[in-house]
Design an enzyme around this catalytic site. Structure first.
Site, PDB file in Angstrom:
ATOM      1  N   SER A 130      -9.680   1.425   2.844  1.00  7.96           N
ATOM      2  CA  SER A 130      -8.867   2.229   1.974  1.00  7.96           C
ATOM      3  C   SER A 130      -7.789   1.453   1.205  1.00  7.96           C
ATOM      4  CB  SER A 130      -8.179   3.324   2.800  1.00  7.96           C
ATOM      5  OG  SER A 130      -7.291   2.759   3.757  1.00  7.96           O
TER       6      SER A 130
ATOM      7  N   SER B 166      -9.724  -0.904   7.071  1.00  8.28           N
ATOM      8  CA  SER B 166      -9.174  -0.779   5.717  1.00  8.28           C
ATOM      9  C   SER B 166      -8.456  -1.992   5.167  1.00  8.28           C
ATOM     10  CB  SER B 166      -8.232   0.417   5.645  1.00  8.28           C
ATOM     11  OG  SER B 166      -8.991   1.584   5.529  1.00  8.28           O
TER      12      SER B 166
ATOM     13  N   LYS C 172       0.864  -1.187   0.000  1.00  6.42           N
ATOM     14  CA  LYS C 172       0.000   0.000   0.000  1.00  6.42           C
ATOM     15  C   LYS C 172       0.898   1.233   0.000  1.00  6.42           C
ATOM     16  CE  LYS C 172      -3.922   1.835   2.720  1.00  6.42           C
ATOM     17  NZ  LYS C 172      -4.779   1.594   3.912  1.00  6.42           N
TER      18      LYS C 172
HETATM   19  N1  GLN Z   1     -13.017   3.672   6.296  1.00  8.70           N
HETATM   20  C1  GLN Z   1     -12.429   4.128   7.506  1.00  8.70           C
HETATM   21  C2  GLN Z   1     -12.089   5.595   7.403  1.00  8.70           C
HETATM   22  O1  GLN Z   1     -12.387   6.149   6.422  1.00  8.70           O
HETATM   23  C3  GLN Z   1     -11.238   3.296   7.860  1.00  8.70           C
HETATM   24  C4  GLN Z   1     -10.016   3.675   7.131  1.00  8.70           C
HETATM   25  C5  GLN Z   1      -8.831   2.843   7.483  1.00  8.70           C
HETATM   26  O2  GLN Z   1      -8.945   1.816   8.141  1.00  8.70           O
HETATM   27  N2  GLN Z   1      -7.675   3.343   7.095  1.00  8.70           N
HETATM   28  O3  GLN Z   1     -11.542   6.172   8.278  1.00  8.70           O
END
Ligand code: GLN
Length: 504
Positions: free
Chosen positions: A153, A177, A78
């Site tokens: 994400s 994410s 990532k």
């Molecule tokens: N979807 C969640 C957010 O927008 C989690 C994001 C993540 O785990 N990086 O914060």
């Protein structure tokens, strides 16, 4: 690289000299070349570096050495993990072109285990989002249906593994994410215990919640990858001093005698009313499969789970507003020269560099931390965190692991969740483990609407990853046949090619 290949299959073939790492990396690069135009999982492919590294691995094997448990395994990272000499953007214009002078600890550890990094994957800008639509460099598409999101994400990392471009990728999980995109793409995703994997070199979003973990196509591959990247690191002050728990040896232990708690709030009642019926049904099916394999199913309650989302969306933005203050055009970030004061320059830099969601989080977080509101918002959210920990402690007095859906829905269409709150609701089942710091994992378990993949979530107490892997292996063995991605490397779609990518 063929989609049927597992990290363990590749590593054992490379270690024994049966296959060369160069050939494996060439196959991975060919799959990326052929498929990524449709998926856009990658922001950067480091072909030359990967091939050079593969040649080194082959030399080690030829000289009688062992390159390690992930020998020759192509891995995608990532793009919020620092890679020396390779651009690291966090999918943000503010970091576009930035080249870190050092590697994240996970990158060093992957290489020490013999893995070969082949590129950097797309994400929601600064890991804020659940669909990868918030990337400044274009969205990633789900290999199962390219009209739909891969989740987020870590959408690029999930899609790379789902399409068979690499057998292993690495993501980060602050509120879900890793697990949510794993569920939407039909792969395995592990969020380890907070502090089990070093965050050194991970670009911070919300430091008290961020955790790095693997995406794989099999549970066994996730166990090997976790053991490779886990362990104490003096460069991360929140790193746990205990050694990483042994997960590989737990894989075959079965679930006989284990108690599996079903989180009632995430299966029925107000919170679960927004979940797709097929997703709820797959979770019940998973419980039945575990019961058939010898586990005892017990209903458990985590009542404060209903406040998790609200607490998370105060704590995570609060920490983000502080972490992202470094992108000011002086310390970090592409400077935009404007006006005649430093403040003008910083305003112009941040206005041009950050996307809408990142700005929303910074504003939310700054407000939540402001004098006069601090206790009402941030302080209260921290108290919810304590309540969740207490609820989990009670649940774990009754059960060894917990089970719930991972995501309320299967992969959705681009633009389908355009208001922030609808998007945030995606994280309702995954957030409690981040707030508690506990490990959790998404394991593919059949399909939901439109024959798209569904994952179920397993949760366990701090450092109880081995029991998580025991149950995950049993679920994998009992899972209904997985749907084939529409976009995939040959071995997944061509039954005449075996799982080593060789025509039968
Ligand atoms: N979807 C969640 C957010 O927008 C989690 C994001 C993540 O785990 N990086 O914060």
């Amino acid at each position: 690289m063929s989609a049927g290949e597992t990290a363990l299959g590749v590593a054992s073939a490379v270690r024994s000299g049966e296959r060369s790492a160069v050939e494996v990396v060439e196959a991975s690069l060919a799959a990326i070349d052929a498929l990524d135009g449709q998926v856009h999982a990658f922001l950067e492919v480091t072909a030359e570096e990967a091939l050079a590294r593969a040649a080194d691995i082959d030399e080690t094997v030829a000289a009688g050495g062992d390159p390690g448990p992930l020998a020759g395994v192509p891995v995608a990272l990532k793009d919020n993990m620092c890679t020396e000499g390779v651009p690291t953007t966090c999918s943000s214009k503010i970091l576009e072109g930035w080249i870190p002078p050092y590697d994240a600890t996970v990158v060093e550890k992957l290489r020490a285990a013999g893995a070969i990094t082949v590129g950097k994957t797309n994400l929601d800008e600064f890991a804020m989002g659940s669909s990868t639509e918030n990337s400044a460099f274009g969205a990633t598409r789900n290999p199962h249906d390219t009209d739909r999101v891969p989740g987020g994400s870590s959408g690029g990392s999930a899609a790379a593994v789902a399409a068979g471009m690499t057998p292993l990728s690495i993501g980060s999980d602050t509120g879900g994410s890793i697990r949510q995109p794993a569920s939407l793409c039909g792969v395995v995703g592990l969020k380890p215990t907070y502090g089990a994997v070093s965050r050194f070199g991970l670009i911070a979003f919300a430091s008290s919640l961020d955790q790095i973990g693997p995406f794989t196509r099999t549970v066994a591959d996730a166990a090997v990858a976790f053991e490779a990247i886990g362990g104490h690191d003096v460069r991360d002050s929140t790193s746990i001093p205990e050694p990483v728990p042994s997960c590989v040896e737990a894989l075959g232990a079965g679930v006989d005698g284990l108690r599996v708690g079903i989180i009632s709030e995430l299966l029925e009642g107000e919170l679960a009313s927004g979940f797709e019926p097929e997703v709820l049904q797959r979770t019940r099916d998973a419980a039945a499969a575990l019961e058939a394999a010898g586990a005892t199913i017990v209903p458990v309650s985590v009542p404060s789970a209903i406040y998790g989302l609200s607490a998370y969306y105060l704590i995570a933005p609060a920490e983000a507003s502080s972490n992202l203050s470094r992108y000011d055009g002086v310390r970090y970030g592409n400077r935009v020269v404007a006006g005649d004061s430093t403040a003008d320059m910083m305003r112009a830099t941040r206005t041009a560099g950050f996307g809408a969601e990142v700005k929303r989080r910074i504003m939310l977080g700054t407000y939540a931390l402001s004098a006069g509101y601090y206790d009402a918002f941030y302080g209260k959210a921290q108290r919810v965190r304590t309540l969740i920990l207490e609820d989990f402690a009670r649940a774990y007095a009754q059960a060894d692991v917990l089970l719930s859906p991972t995501s309320p829905c299967v992969a959705f269409g681009f633009g389908a969740k355009s208001d922030p709150l609808t998007m945030y609701l995606n994280d309702v089942a995954t957030i409690p483990s981040n707030l508690a710091g506990h490990p959790a994992m998404s394991v593919p378990f059949g399909t939901g609407a439109d024959d798209l993949p569904v994952g179920v979530q397993l949760l366990a107490p701090t450092l109880a990853e081995p029991v998580l892997f025991r149950v995950a292996a049993a679920l994998e063995a009992a899972a209904p046949a997985a749907p084939l991605p529409a976009v995939a490397a040959p071995a997944l779609t061509d039954p005449t090619i075996d799982d080593q990518g060789v025509p039968a």
